[in-house]
Design an enzyme around this catalytic site. Structure first.
Site, PDB file in Angstrom:
ATOM      1  N   ASP A 263      74.835   1.735 -41.001  1.00 35.93           N
ATOM      2  CA  ASP A 263      75.150   1.913 -39.549  1.00 35.93           C
ATOM      3  C   ASP A 263      74.949   0.569 -38.971  1.00 35.93           C
ATOM      4  O   ASP A 263      73.873   0.137 -38.889  1.00 35.93           O
ATOM      5  CB  ASP A 263      74.219   2.917 -38.950  1.00 35.93           C
ATOM      6  CG  ASP A 263      74.877   4.143 -38.345  1.00 35.93           C
ATOM      7  OD1 ASP A 263      75.832   4.607 -38.864  1.00 35.93           O
ATOM      8  OD2 ASP A 263      74.456   4.606 -37.328  1.00 35.93           O
ATOM      9  N   THR A 264      75.781  -0.320 -38.357  1.00 36.74           N
ATOM     10  CA  THR A 264      75.987  -1.767 -38.255  1.00 36.74           C
ATOM     11  C   THR A 264      76.059  -2.200 -36.789  1.00 36.74           C
ATOM     12  O   THR A 264      76.601  -1.519 -35.941  1.00 36.74           O
ATOM     13  CB  THR A 264      77.289  -2.143 -38.978  1.00 36.74           C
ATOM     14  OG1 THR A 264      77.233  -1.654 -40.311  1.00 36.74           O
ATOM     15  CG2 THR A 264      77.497  -3.629 -38.989  1.00 36.74           C
ATOM     16  N   VAL A 265      75.513  -3.386 -36.529  1.00 35.57           N
ATOM     17  CA  VAL A 265      75.656  -3.992 -35.199  1.00 35.57           C
ATOM     18  C   VAL A 265      76.138  -5.422 -35.388  1.00 35.57           C
ATOM     19  O   VAL A 265      75.685  -6.116 -36.294  1.00 35.57           O
ATOM     20  CB  VAL A 265      74.336  -3.950 -34.397  1.00 35.57           C
ATOM     21  CG1 VAL A 265      73.235  -4.725 -35.107  1.00 35.57           C
ATOM     22  CG2 VAL A 265      74.526  -4.505 -32.988  1.00 35.57           C
TER      23      VAL A 265
ATOM     24  N   SER B  57      72.912  -4.262 -40.476  1.00 37.65           N
ATOM     25  CA  SER B  57      73.417  -2.932 -40.800  1.00 37.65           C
ATOM     26  C   SER B  57      72.436  -2.169 -41.664  1.00 37.65           C
ATOM     27  O   SER B  57      71.762  -2.751 -42.511  1.00 37.65           O
ATOM     28  CB  SER B  57      74.743  -3.057 -41.561  1.00 37.65           C
ATOM     29  OG  SER B  57      75.187  -1.802 -42.011  1.00 37.65           O
TER      30      SER B  57
ATOM     31  N   MET C 117      82.772  -4.788 -37.339  1.00 37.77           N
ATOM     32  CA  MET C 117      81.936  -3.837 -38.063  1.00 37.77           C
ATOM     33  C   MET C 117      82.810  -2.794 -38.767  1.00 37.77           C
ATOM     34  O   MET C 117      83.985  -2.657 -38.475  1.00 37.77           O
ATOM     35  CB  MET C 117      80.983  -3.121 -37.096  1.00 37.77           C
ATOM     36  CG  MET C 117      80.016  -4.032 -36.383  1.00 37.77           C
ATOM     37  SD  MET C 117      78.952  -3.112 -35.246  1.00 37.77           S
ATOM     38  CE  MET C 117      80.066  -2.820 -33.873  1.00 37.77           C
TER      39      MET C 117
END
Length: 449
Positions: free
Chosen positions: A258-260, A277, A340
């Site tokens: 789950d990525t920023v 992430s 992303m």
């Protein structure tokens, strides 16, 4: 353990998290503030709370995640932390995370040492061992941070810079190298002819990705050979402009042996392109007691085939999807950008760069356009899916375009999805100006201060 693949919902999918040591390394080399100053706003938000945005509130709803991804979550610490009243907080509701605030304070006081050697490390290891994991305090204590040289390739006179293996940055460059063999600018943007060439280049590049990308400290990764322009021409020659291929395989480059996401720029001309992430939605789905965050599942990207370059080994980094990027021209910085989306990221990089460099779009327009993702083929964990895979379109791609792609032999998925999350800063000089682009698919924004 008799496993054919590393399970996601397990501490077996954990590797030592590198982001905290990365923060400290960035601050030591380039920073103007202390770790405590940098973490102060995050500590305040975690302690006092912040109102959830629409997309974050949706992702806090585990029923929604289950329906979208088919993933089940059972860890009581995860459910208790993110659904504190037995349900997901809604849009606009205040969410607090005092456990995360407490751990940020430890990092603020002790730096990365407090994460890899102190109380936080103990909580991570206790969480792993409580659920059958193998991580030890020694694993965290022996973690090191590396500075690496980026890899690059030119695309129509512009130099694109990516992270090297163990990341998939060379895959984005390979796609662009193959597309450079075609006159993309003469095609209609997002037409069937345009998307067909892109998808076929993606298929070939991702087969090389599955075969070759691994930690270069443990495997021979022929980076320069994969980025060689002659190799790109040979691979591009396999693309039939009139028909989709079902039988695509990795190539054999002639190697000599789950990525920023966020980007920022300042008045002095410094620019940063940064991505973090935990990989799949909610990572491993496990929150060790007292941590205030979910552990990632990056270790799931290791192959368990002992003959694979990306095979599981101690002290080794798994294949990584996260690839922040830069664009330069004539040795001058032009753009910091990223997209992303896990395995989709090289596809996203190629699509937004074509939109800008071939079709003349602005940094914002390039991210606004509908995208397509090809799903299928071989993966770096040793898995493979036969056939030509399928295309998952976004809403906004015309039905006629999808019908034309189907006529070329592409299988079109019945579902639509939103692919990736793009951010970029474009730079102009004399006088220096910055133009920001932010993806409407996410909660991000372009801000000037």
């Amino acid at each position: 353990l008799g496993l054919q693949a590393i399970p996601q919902r397990s501490p077996l999918s954990w590797t030592v998290p590198g982001c905290v040591s990365g923060w400290e390394a960035l601050l030591d080399r380039y920073g103007r503030f202390s770790m405590a100053q940098c973490l102060e706003p995050a500590i305040e938000y975690a302690q006092e709370g912040f109102p959830l945005s629409p997309i974050i509130s949706r992702d806090f709803d585990f029923d929604s995640v289950r329906s979208r991804y088919g993933l089940e979550y059972s860890d009581p610490n995860l459910l208790g932390l993110y659904n504190p009243q037995g349900r997901a907080p809604g849009y606009g509701e205040l969410f607090r995370n005092p456990e995360l605030a407490a751990n940020y304070r430890m990092i603020a006081e002790s730096g990365a040492d407090g994460f890899y050697h102190g109380e936080i490390a103990g909580r991570i290891v206790a969480g792993a061992q409580a659920q059958g994991g193998l991580m030890t305090l020694r694993d965290l204590a022996e973690h090191t941070i590396d500075w690496v040289d980026p890899v690059s390739s030119s695309y129509r006179g512009w130099d694109v810079w990516e992270l090297p293996p163990n990341g998939q940055g060379i895959t984005a460059l390979q796609i662009l190298n193959m597309l450079e063999q075609f006159d993309i600018a003469e095609l209609e943007q997002n037409s069937a002819a345009h998307l067909h060439l892109f998808i076929e280049a993606k298929k070939l590049a991702y087969e090389d990705r599955a075969q070759y990308i691994a930690d270069p400290g443990y495997a021979d990764v022929p980076v320069q050979a994969l980025l060689d322009k002659d190799y790109a021409r040979r691979r591009a020659a396999l693309i039939d402009p009139q028909r989709a291929r079902d039988d695509f395989h990795y190539g054999e480059p002639q190697a000599e042996s789950d990525t920023v996401y966020l980007c920022a720029a300042d008045a002095d001309g410094n620019m940063i392109s940064l991505i973090q992430s935990i990989f799949r939605p909610w990572g491993s789905g496990i929150v060790p007691k007292g941590l205030g965050f979910a552990m990632h599942n990056r270790g799931q990207s290791f192959a368990l085939d002992p003959g694979h370059r990306n095979r599981l080994e101690g002290h080794k980094r798994p294949f990584h999807t996260i690839i922040p990027a830069f664009l330069t021209r004539d040795d001058r910085p032009v753009m910091a950008f990223g997209v992303m989306g896990g395995p989709f990221q090289p596809e996203g990089h190629a699509q937004v760069l074509m939109n800008m460099l071939d079709f003349g779009m602005s940094v914002q327009q390039a991210g606004d356009q509908p995208r397509v993702s090809h799903v299928g083929g071989s993966t770096p964990d040793g898995a493979a899916s036969p056939g030509g895979g399928e295309l998952v379109p976004e809403q906004g791609l015309p039905a006629a375009t999808l019908q034309d792609l189907q006529a070329l032999g592409h299988k079109i998925s019945e579902r639509t999805d939103a692919h990736g999350g793009y951010q970029a800063i474009w730079r102009e000089e004399n006088p220096r100006r910055y133009f920001g682009g932010s993806d409407p698919r996410k909660d991000g924004a372009a801000h000037g201060y």
